[in-house]
Design a protein around this motif. Structure first.
Motif, PDB file in Angstrom:
ATOM      1  N   LEU A 159      -4.055   3.471 -41.203  1.00 41.26           N
ATOM      2  CA  LEU A 159      -4.010   4.645 -40.328  1.00 41.26           C
ATOM      3  C   LEU A 159      -4.761   4.366 -39.026  1.00 41.26           C
ATOM      4  N   VAL A 160      -4.304   3.355 -38.359  1.00 42.47           N
ATOM      5  CA  VAL A 160      -4.813   2.980 -37.049  1.00 42.47           C
ATOM      6  C   VAL A 160      -3.648   2.382 -36.278  1.00 42.47           C
ATOM      7  N   ARG A 161      -3.606   2.600 -34.989  1.00 40.25           N
ATOM      8  CA  ARG A 161      -2.517   2.020 -34.219  1.00 40.25           C
ATOM      9  C   ARG A 161      -3.056   1.332 -32.965  1.00 40.25           C
ATOM     10  N   SER A 162      -2.339   0.324 -32.529  1.00 37.28           N
ATOM     11  CA  SER A 162      -2.655  -0.372 -31.285  1.00 37.28           C
ATOM     12  C   SER A 162      -1.715   0.117 -30.193  1.00 37.28           C
ATOM     13  N   VAL A 163      -2.259   0.262 -29.007  1.00 34.50           N
ATOM     14  CA  VAL A 163      -1.462   0.650 -27.841  1.00 34.50           C
ATOM     15  C   VAL A 163      -1.494  -0.514 -26.852  1.00 34.50           C
ATOM     16  N   TYR A 164      -0.342  -0.804 -26.259  1.00 33.02           N
ATOM     17  CA  TYR A 164      -0.192  -1.995 -25.424  1.00 33.02           C
ATOM     18  C   TYR A 164       0.335  -1.654 -24.035  1.00 33.02           C
ATOM     19  N   LEU A 165       0.135  -2.606 -23.129  1.00 35.94           N
ATOM     20  CA  LEU A 165       0.860  -2.636 -21.864  1.00 35.94           C
ATOM     21  C   LEU A 165       1.998  -3.615 -22.042  1.00 35.94           C
ATOM     22  N   ALA A 166       3.203  -3.202 -21.705  1.00 32.57           N
ATOM     23  CA  ALA A 166       4.370  -4.070 -21.823  1.00 32.57           C
ATOM     24  C   ALA A 166       5.016  -4.226 -20.449  1.00 32.57           C
ATOM     25  N   GLY A 194       0.801  -1.227   0.000  1.00 33.99           N
ATOM     26  CA  GLY A 194       0.000   0.000   0.000  1.00 33.99           C
ATOM     27  C   GLY A 194       0.822   1.260   0.000  1.00 33.99           C
ATOM     28  N   ASN A 195       2.125   1.117  -0.058  1.00 30.29           N
ATOM     29  CA  ASN A 195       3.009   2.286  -0.097  1.00 30.29           C
ATOM     30  C   ASN A 195       3.969   2.122  -1.273  1.00 30.29           C
ATOM     31  N   GLY A 196       5.172   2.635  -1.120  1.00 32.21           N
ATOM     32  CA  GLY A 196       6.181   2.422  -2.152  1.00 32.21           C
ATOM     33  C   GLY A 196       5.987   3.297  -3.359  1.00 32.21           C
ATOM     34  N   LYS A 197       6.584   2.865  -4.472  1.00 28.26           N
ATOM     35  CA  LYS A 197       6.623   3.666  -5.690  1.00 28.26           C
ATOM     36  C   LYS A 197       6.274   2.802  -6.892  1.00 28.26           C
ATOM     37  N   ILE A 198       5.535   3.377  -7.823  1.00 26.93           N
ATOM     38  CA  ILE A 198       5.244   2.717  -9.093  1.00 26.93           C
ATOM     39  C   ILE A 198       5.860   3.553 -10.205  1.00 26.93           C
ATOM     40  N   SER A 199       6.714   2.928 -10.997  1.00 25.56           N
ATOM     41  CA  SER A 199       7.352   3.607 -12.125  1.00 25.56           C
ATOM     42  C   SER A 199       6.692   3.148 -13.420  1.00 25.56           C
ATOM     43  N   VAL A 200       6.257   4.096 -14.218  1.00 26.23           N
ATOM     44  CA  VAL A 200       5.522   3.783 -15.446  1.00 26.23           C
ATOM     45  C   VAL A 200       6.153   4.494 -16.633  1.00 26.23           C
ATOM     46  N   GLY A 201       6.364   3.768 -17.726  1.00 24.48           N
ATOM     47  CA  GLY A 201       6.821   4.369 -18.967  1.00 24.48           C
ATOM     48  C   GLY A 201       5.625   4.734 -19.825  1.00 24.48           C
ATOM     49  N   LEU A 202       5.592   5.950 -20.353  1.00 21.26           N
ATOM     50  CA  LEU A 202       4.422   6.433 -21.084  1.00 21.26           C
ATOM     51  C   LEU A 202       4.792   6.977 -22.460  1.00 21.26           C
ATOM     52  N   ILE A 203       3.910   6.735 -23.420  1.00 20.33           N
ATOM     53  CA  ILE A 203       4.026   7.424 -24.704  1.00 20.33           C
ATOM     54  C   ILE A 203       3.414   8.819 -24.552  1.00 20.33           C
ATOM     55  N   ALA A 239       0.407  -6.790 -23.886  1.00 21.02           N
ATOM     56  CA  ALA A 239      -1.040  -6.978 -23.775  1.00 21.02           C
ATOM     57  C   ALA A 239      -1.772  -5.801 -24.413  1.00 21.02           C
ATOM     58  N   PRO A 240      -2.685  -6.040 -25.380  1.00 25.19           N
ATOM     59  CA  PRO A 240      -3.416  -4.944 -26.030  1.00 25.19           C
ATOM     60  C   PRO A 240      -4.207  -4.125 -25.018  1.00 25.19           C
ATOM     61  N   LEU A 241      -4.165  -2.799 -25.170  1.00 23.38           N
ATOM     62  CA  LEU A 241      -4.892  -1.898 -24.274  1.00 23.38           C
ATOM     63  C   LEU A 241      -6.025  -1.188 -25.014  1.00 23.38           C
ATOM     64  N   TYR A 242      -5.715  -0.578 -26.152  1.00 21.96           N
ATOM     65  CA  TYR A 242      -6.763   0.051 -26.963  1.00 21.96           C
ATOM     66  C   TYR A 242      -6.238   0.294 -28.375  1.00 21.96           C
ATOM     67  N   HIS A 279       8.059  -0.342 -14.010  1.00 22.78           N
ATOM     68  CA  HIS A 279       7.359  -1.601 -13.735  1.00 22.78           C
ATOM     69  C   HIS A 279       6.644  -2.096 -14.988  1.00 22.78           C
ATOM     70  N   PHE A 280       6.066  -1.147 -15.722  1.00 27.26           N
ATOM     71  CA  PHE A 280       5.457  -1.488 -17.010  1.00 27.26           C
ATOM     72  C   PHE A 280       5.460  -0.246 -17.881  1.00 27.26           C
ATOM     73  N   ALA A 281       5.209  -0.449 -19.161  1.00 30.15           N
ATOM     74  CA  ALA A 281       5.199   0.669 -20.104  1.00 30.15           C
ATOM     75  C   ALA A 281       3.921   0.653 -20.919  1.00 30.15           C
ATOM     76  N   VAL A 282       3.396   1.837 -21.187  1.00 34.16           N
ATOM     77  CA  VAL A 282       2.310   2.006 -22.152  1.00 34.16           C
ATOM     78  C   VAL A 282       2.982   2.386 -23.463  1.00 34.16           C
ATOM     79  N   THR A 283       2.815   1.550 -24.479  1.00 36.56           N
ATOM     80  CA  THR A 283       3.581   1.754 -25.711  1.00 36.56           C
ATOM     81  C   THR A 283       2.788   1.327 -26.936  1.00 36.56           C
ATOM     82  N   ASN A 284       3.118   1.926 -28.069  1.00 38.62           N
ATOM     83  CA  ASN A 284       2.541   1.460 -29.334  1.00 38.62           C
ATOM     84  C   ASN A 284       3.584   0.697 -30.152  1.00 38.62           C
TER      85      ASN A 284
END
Length: 295
Positions: free
Chosen positions: A263-270, A89-98, A158-161, A142-147
């Protein structure tokens, strides 16, 4: 296996100098030299060539160096994971973002904070293919949101949108007078595109290739905001993700949908297949997935 000697060996190779390596490792140069000699004896082969020009790896040393680096990385990452397991319930979450995720991700965090109010966030903009892989493998995030389409046996994608890629033109461009715009209409336009290594670039180029057209690339950029600034000044046209456009309205830029399967792209969780992820991180991912189910 003595990890201390492996760390000494890796540092010597990276610095290419015993004296510099000894200073970094905070030991005497004779002690370092002795440790490397013992390591070579244990390995049963020569790992380093010493000559007047400095140090170089033997063929066996090259393999030993790569394996040692990988082993030390995994060991250091394990120590990080053990520390993270202590945080509940504490600590830090590191996220990579586009870049485009900065518009919706804060909404996800707001909902997450209702459950885990004391968790700290470290948000890093990670854009290129190599950046995503390195940040995950070295436990920078910890994880990245990436296309980026990633093919790596250590990483789960894992596909996100999915979202459309939208054409942006200067508000006074003659293209805005047309009822519909095609890729062919862009053939003579000065084009603004992401630099090599960005998946959006590949998607856009594939759309042009499908029409047997080569875009007139005049500007290559790394950030979408730079592309928008160039379009706003009438310097060209560009194609960017819809999620970036709809939250970044600019009265000096017109937007258009071009009908193309490309002209469409998929965004994922990696994320790493074997990395420990806390219950808080899984909760964050669940909220993220729910956000896009409701979009």
């Amino acid at each position: 296996m003595d990890l201390r000697k492996l760390r000494y060996f890796v540092t010597v190779v990276q610095e290419k100098n015993y004296s510099k390596a000894a200073k970094i490792l905070h030991i005497s140069q004779p002690s370092l030299s002795n440790a490397i000699m013992k390591l070579e004896h244990e390995a049963g082969m020569k790992l380093l060539e010493r000559n007047t020009r400095g140090l170089s790896l033997t063929e066996a040393g090259k393999i030993y160096y790569l394996k040692s680096k990988d082993l030390l990385r995994k060991f250091d990452n394990t120590l990080k994971e053990l520390d993270e397991m202590k945080e509940i319930g504490n600590g830090k979450i590191s996220v990579g973002l586009i870049e485009s995720s900065k518009f919706w991700f804060p909404k996800v965090v707001k909902d997450f904070k209702l459950i885990y109010p004391n968790v700290h966030f470290q948000l890093k903009e990670i854009l290129g293919y190599d950046q995503v892989i390195n940040s995950l493998i070295h436990h920078d995030v910890h994880f990245a949101v990436t296309n980026q389409l990633i093919y790596d046996e250590e990483i789960i994608l894992a596909p996100l949108y999915k979202e459309k890629l939208i054409l942006l033109t200067p508000v006074e461009d003659t293209l805005n007078e047309k009822d519909s715009i095609t890729i062919r209409d862009l053939a003579e336009k000065d084009f603004i595109i992401c630099t090599t290594g960005f998946q959006t670039r590949e998607n856009v180029l594939q759309a042009f290739k499908n029409e047997n057209i080569n875009p007139n690339i005049m500007y290559e950029i790394e950030r979408f905001e730079t592309a928008c600034s160039l379009v706003e000044q009438g310097l060209g046209v560009t194609i960017l993700p819809e999620s970036y456009i709809k939250y970044n309205h600019n009265p000096n830029i017109a937007t258009h949908t071009i009908h193309s399967d490309f002209l469409v792209r998929s965004v994922y969780l990696a994320y790493l297949k074997e990395r420990y992820l806390s219950p808080a991180i899984f909760q964050l991912i669940a909220i993220m997935e729910e956000f896009f189910r409701n979009e």
